[in-house]
Design a protein around this motif. Structure first.
Motif, PDB file in Angstrom:
ATOM      1  N   THR A   1      13.559   5.620  -9.979  1.00  0.00           N
ATOM      2  CA  THR A   1      13.192   6.721 -11.626  1.00  0.00           C
ATOM      3  C   THR A   1      11.701   6.505 -11.311  1.00  0.00           C
ATOM      4  O   THR A   1      11.833   8.186 -11.613  1.00  0.00           O
ATOM      5  CB  THR A   1      13.659   5.842 -12.743  1.00  0.00           C
ATOM      6  N   LEU A   2      11.184   5.895 -11.171  1.00  0.00           N
ATOM      7  CA  LEU A   2       9.797   6.662 -10.309  1.00  0.00           C
ATOM      8  C   LEU A   2       9.625   7.618  -9.560  1.00  0.00           C
ATOM      9  O   LEU A   2       7.818   7.483  -9.127  1.00  0.00           O
ATOM     10  CB  LEU A   2       8.902   5.030 -10.587  1.00  0.00           C
ATOM     11  N   GLY A   3      10.259   7.592  -8.645  1.00  0.00           N
ATOM     12  CA  GLY A   3      10.082   7.763  -7.424  1.00  0.00           C
ATOM     13  C   GLY A   3       9.955   8.066  -6.589  1.00  0.00           C
ATOM     14  O   GLY A   3       9.855   8.332  -5.177  1.00  0.00           O
ATOM     15  N   LEU A   4      10.634   6.822  -5.859  1.00  0.00           N
ATOM     16  CA  LEU A   4      10.350   6.488  -4.110  1.00  0.00           C
ATOM     17  C   LEU A   4      11.931   6.831  -3.699  1.00  0.00           C
ATOM     18  O   LEU A   4      12.664   6.809  -4.940  1.00  0.00           O
ATOM     19  CB  LEU A   4      10.331   4.320  -4.575  1.00  0.00           C
ATOM     20  N   SER A   5      11.449   6.835  -2.318  1.00  0.00           N
ATOM     21  CA  SER A   5      12.482   7.701  -1.957  1.00  0.00           C
ATOM     22  C   SER A   5      13.880   6.130  -1.585  1.00  0.00           C
ATOM     23  O   SER A   5      13.518   4.866  -2.089  1.00  0.00           O
ATOM     24  CB  SER A   5      12.021   7.654  -0.653  1.00  0.00           C
ATOM     25  N   SER A   6      15.247   6.744  -1.391  1.00  0.00           N
ATOM     26  CA  SER A   6      15.980   5.801  -0.801  1.00  0.00           C
ATOM     27  C   SER A   6      16.095   5.585   0.081  1.00  0.00           C
ATOM     28  O   SER A   6      16.609   3.723  -0.145  1.00  0.00           O
ATOM     29  CB  SER A   6      17.405   6.769  -1.186  1.00  0.00           C
TER      30      SER A   6
ATOM     31  N   ALA B   1       0.875  -1.318  -0.134  1.00  0.00           N
ATOM     32  CA  ALA B   1      -0.380  -0.068   0.250  1.00  0.00           C
ATOM     33  C   ALA B   1       1.109   1.246   0.033  1.00  0.00           C
ATOM     34  O   ALA B   1       0.722   2.776  -0.506  1.00  0.00           O
ATOM     35  CB  ALA B   1      -0.417  -0.204   1.375  1.00  0.00           C
ATOM     36  N   HIS B   2       1.551   1.229   0.682  1.00  0.00           N
ATOM     37  CA  HIS B   2       2.513   2.249   0.775  1.00  0.00           C
ATOM     38  C   HIS B   2       3.442   2.802  -0.722  1.00  0.00           C
ATOM     39  O   HIS B   2       3.698   3.585  -0.665  1.00  0.00           O
ATOM     40  CB  HIS B   2       3.729   2.470   0.952  1.00  0.00           C
ATOM     41  N   ILE B   3       3.661   1.810  -1.044  1.00  0.00           N
ATOM     42  CA  ILE B   3       4.625   1.443  -2.759  1.00  0.00           C
ATOM     43  C   ILE B   3       3.457   2.182  -3.734  1.00  0.00           C
ATOM     44  O   ILE B   3       3.774   3.421  -4.263  1.00  0.00           O
ATOM     45  CB  ILE B   3       5.177   0.813  -3.186  1.00  0.00           C
TER      46      ILE B   3
ATOM     47  N   THR C   1      13.038 -14.484 -11.892  1.00  0.00           N
ATOM     48  CA  THR C   1      14.091 -13.688 -12.771  1.00  0.00           C
ATOM     49  C   THR C   1      13.683 -12.395 -12.604  1.00  0.00           C
ATOM     50  O   THR C   1      15.860 -11.500 -13.048  1.00  0.00           O
ATOM     51  CB  THR C   1      14.069 -13.943 -14.637  1.00  0.00           C
ATOM     52  N   ILE C   2      13.639 -12.062 -11.668  1.00  0.00           N
ATOM     53  CA  ILE C   2      14.112 -10.389 -11.409  1.00  0.00           C
ATOM     54  C   ILE C   2      15.288  -9.913 -10.163  1.00  0.00           C
ATOM     55  O   ILE C   2      15.516 -11.189  -9.878  1.00  0.00           O
ATOM     56  CB  ILE C   2      12.711  -9.845  -9.966  1.00  0.00           C
ATOM     57  N   ILE C   3      16.096  -9.085 -11.250  1.00  0.00           N
ATOM     58  CA  ILE C   3      17.823  -8.670 -10.469  1.00  0.00           C
ATOM     59  C   ILE C   3      16.676  -7.657  -9.862  1.00  0.00           C
ATOM     60  O   ILE C   3      16.482  -6.083  -9.648  1.00  0.00           O
ATOM     61  CB  ILE C   3      18.195  -8.468 -11.508  1.00  0.00           C
ATOM     62  N   PRO C   4      17.302  -7.449  -7.578  1.00  0.00           N
ATOM     63  CA  PRO C   4      16.916  -6.517  -7.156  1.00  0.00           C
ATOM     64  C   PRO C   4      17.484  -5.390  -7.799  1.00  0.00           C
ATOM     65  O   PRO C   4      16.589  -3.888  -7.622  1.00  0.00           O
ATOM     66  CB  PRO C   4      17.075  -7.569  -6.081  1.00  0.00           C
ATOM     67  N   GLN C   5      18.729  -5.371  -7.924  1.00  0.00           N
ATOM     68  CA  GLN C   5      19.331  -4.071  -8.516  1.00  0.00           C
ATOM     69  C   GLN C   5      18.720  -3.592  -9.475  1.00  0.00           C
ATOM     70  O   GLN C   5      18.764  -1.822  -9.442  1.00  0.00           O
ATOM     71  CB  GLN C   5      21.236  -3.906  -9.000  1.00  0.00           C
ATOM     72  N   THR C   6      18.454  -3.893 -10.558  1.00  0.00           N
ATOM     73  CA  THR C   6      17.792  -3.268 -11.638  1.00  0.00           C
ATOM     74  C   THR C   6      16.042  -3.141 -11.267  1.00  0.00           C
ATOM     75  O   THR C   6      16.199  -1.753 -11.333  1.00  0.00           O
ATOM     76  CB  THR C   6      17.740  -4.731 -12.824  1.00  0.00           C
ATOM     77  N   LEU C   7      15.726  -3.926  -9.990  1.00  0.00           N
ATOM     78  CA  LEU C   7      14.391  -2.848  -9.982  1.00  0.00           C
ATOM     79  C   LEU C   7      14.639  -2.059  -9.124  1.00  0.00           C
ATOM     80  O   LEU C   7      13.836  -0.870  -9.242  1.00  0.00           O
ATOM     81  CB  LEU C   7      13.646  -4.584  -9.063  1.00  0.00           C
ATOM     82  N   VAL C   8      15.446  -1.831  -8.615  1.00  0.00           N
ATOM     83  CA  VAL C   8      15.679  -1.019  -7.120  1.00  0.00           C
ATOM     84  C   VAL C   8      15.891   0.961  -8.147  1.00  0.00           C
ATOM     85  O   VAL C   8      15.696   1.436  -7.733  1.00  0.00           O
ATOM     86  CB  VAL C   8      16.906  -1.442  -6.380  1.00  0.00           C
ATOM     87  N   GLN C   9      16.722   0.171  -9.414  1.00  0.00           N
ATOM     88  CA  GLN C   9      16.599   0.806 -10.174  1.00  0.00           C
ATOM     89  C   GLN C   9      15.998   1.749 -10.593  1.00  0.00           C
ATOM     90  O   GLN C   9      15.369   3.170 -10.770  1.00  0.00           O
ATOM     91  CB  GLN C   9      18.170   0.849 -11.223  1.00  0.00           C
ATOM     92  N   LYS C  10      14.910   1.119 -11.486  1.00  0.00           N
ATOM     93  CA  LYS C  10      14.193   1.587 -12.057  1.00  0.00           C
ATOM     94  C   LYS C  10      12.895   1.582 -10.598  1.00  0.00           C
ATOM     95  O   LYS C  10      12.180   3.058 -11.040  1.00  0.00           O
ATOM     96  CB  LYS C  10      12.849   0.087 -12.054  1.00  0.00           C
ATOM     97  N   LEU C  11      12.682   1.663  -9.518  1.00  0.00           N
ATOM     98  CA  LEU C  11      12.035   1.961  -8.121  1.00  0.00           C
ATOM     99  C   LEU C  11      12.831   3.767  -8.278  1.00  0.00           C
ATOM    100  O   LEU C  11      11.602   4.879  -8.124  1.00  0.00           O
ATOM    101  CB  LEU C  11      12.134   1.551  -7.511  1.00  0.00           C
TER     102      LEU C  11
END
Length: 332
Positions: free
Chosen positions: A72-77, A2-4, A60-70
């Protein structure tokens, strides 16, 4: 989760129809069909549809790739670091009765059964979109369809789109299952030689097979068991819901037989329907009634949702509850 969702614009990927309110497989299918039929109204046109299947997409999700996109989408560090920690170094073991295997650590993929996993996958694939105006990519979770609107026999944009999708998959560690990936060519013109299938890691072949009647037979079997076990006092309306409410299995089975076998409604379909009516104790709705009620219900929901991709296709009529489609449907 919900937070995301509060931090990310839910319309970031309008053609992703999974895990969203007022979206379903019906919307994804109707989007593809509407796009294809609208284009086929033009002269010298046909449509190529590529249905892509991924191998173990969530694993097959690569966490580092996902975090880079998150990011970009504006999620906080802080939130991105929490997601990265959640997906890396996850211990996993197998247990059968009292025997457990040794534990290993996983840093790839997202845990199945976790409510956060579907959302993370859709955010990972939010940038998987068409690069050419003549093409469209429609998704429902990992089920992906590429719609190529071909005019004047020029397939360059469509082929570039498929190559771009293949490159995007390599960059995001998604493996295309070539054996389950199908391509279909739709052309209403008669006497025309269809182009050859496209190649993507191997020959793409497509075929259709009739729907299995096993699910319908099983459903009728359970209804008969209910009668025999003393639960026959259940109301016909409740039994009708158990039979499928709007009998999607019967409807799907009937349509598949007509399309694939070239057979009209005959004794087999009539026998299945008659058996269901005898078991339930009331008449089942007709195919026309099902079609009409479902269309009206979906149109009403789409009209109330301005973020829906089909919202602009409907305009309200002066009469209460009425609506009119801006485009009439398939060509003659």
């Amino acid at each position: 989760m919900a937070h995301i969702k509060d931090c990310v614009d839910v319309t970031v990927d309008p053609h992703q129809y999974a895990y969203r309110k007022n979206r379903s497989t019906e919307d994804a299918i109707s989007s593809v069909v509407h796009t294809a039929l609208t284009h086929l109204e033009n002269k010298d046109s046909y449509v190529r549809l590529l249905f892509v299947d991924f191998t173990s997409a969530f694993n097959t999700i690569i966490p580092q790739t996902l975090v880079q996109k998150l990011t970009t989408l504006g999620l906080s560090s802080t939130l991105c670091n929490w997601v990265l920690d959640f997906l890396t170094d996850r211990p996993q073991s197998v247990r059968i009765h009292d025997v457990s295997s040794s534990s290993i650590s996983l840093s790839t993929g997202s845990p199945q059964g976790c409510v956060l996993s579907p959302l993370l996958f859709t955010l990972l694939t939010h940038d998987c979109s068409a690069i050419h105006p003549s093409c469209l990519i429609v998704k429902f979770a990992d089920d992906t369809a590429v719609v190529g609107r071909i005019a004047n026999n020029d397939e360059s944009d469509y082929r570039q789109e498929v190559e771009h999708l293949e490159g995007w998959c390599r960059q995001n560690n998604l493996c295309i299952n070539v054996k389950k990936t199908k391509e279909m060519i739709v052309d209403f013109r008669r006497g025309r030689h269809l182009p050859s299938p496209l190649y993507i890691g191997g020959t793409l072949r497509w075929k259709w097979s009739p729907a299995s009647p096993g699910a319908q037979a099983q459903r009728l079997y359970f209804l008969r068991r209910l009668r025999r076990t003393g639960l026959g006092s259940l109301s016909p309306d409740l039994l009708l819901q158990m039979c499928g409410g709007e009998r999607p299995v019967l409807l799907h089975h009937r349509v598949a037989r007509q399309l694939l076998g070239g057979r009209e409604e005959g004794s087999a379909e009539g026998g299945e329907e008659a058996a269901a009516q005898r078991t339930v104790g009331c008449s089942l709705p007709t195919t026309t009634d099902i079609y009409t009620s479902r269309c009206r219900k979906r149109a009403s929901c789409i009209m109330k949702d301005p973020t829906h991709t089909a919202h602009e296709l409907f305009v309200p009529l002066p009469q209460a509850g009425g609506c009119r489609a801006l485009r009439a449907g398939p060509p003659d």
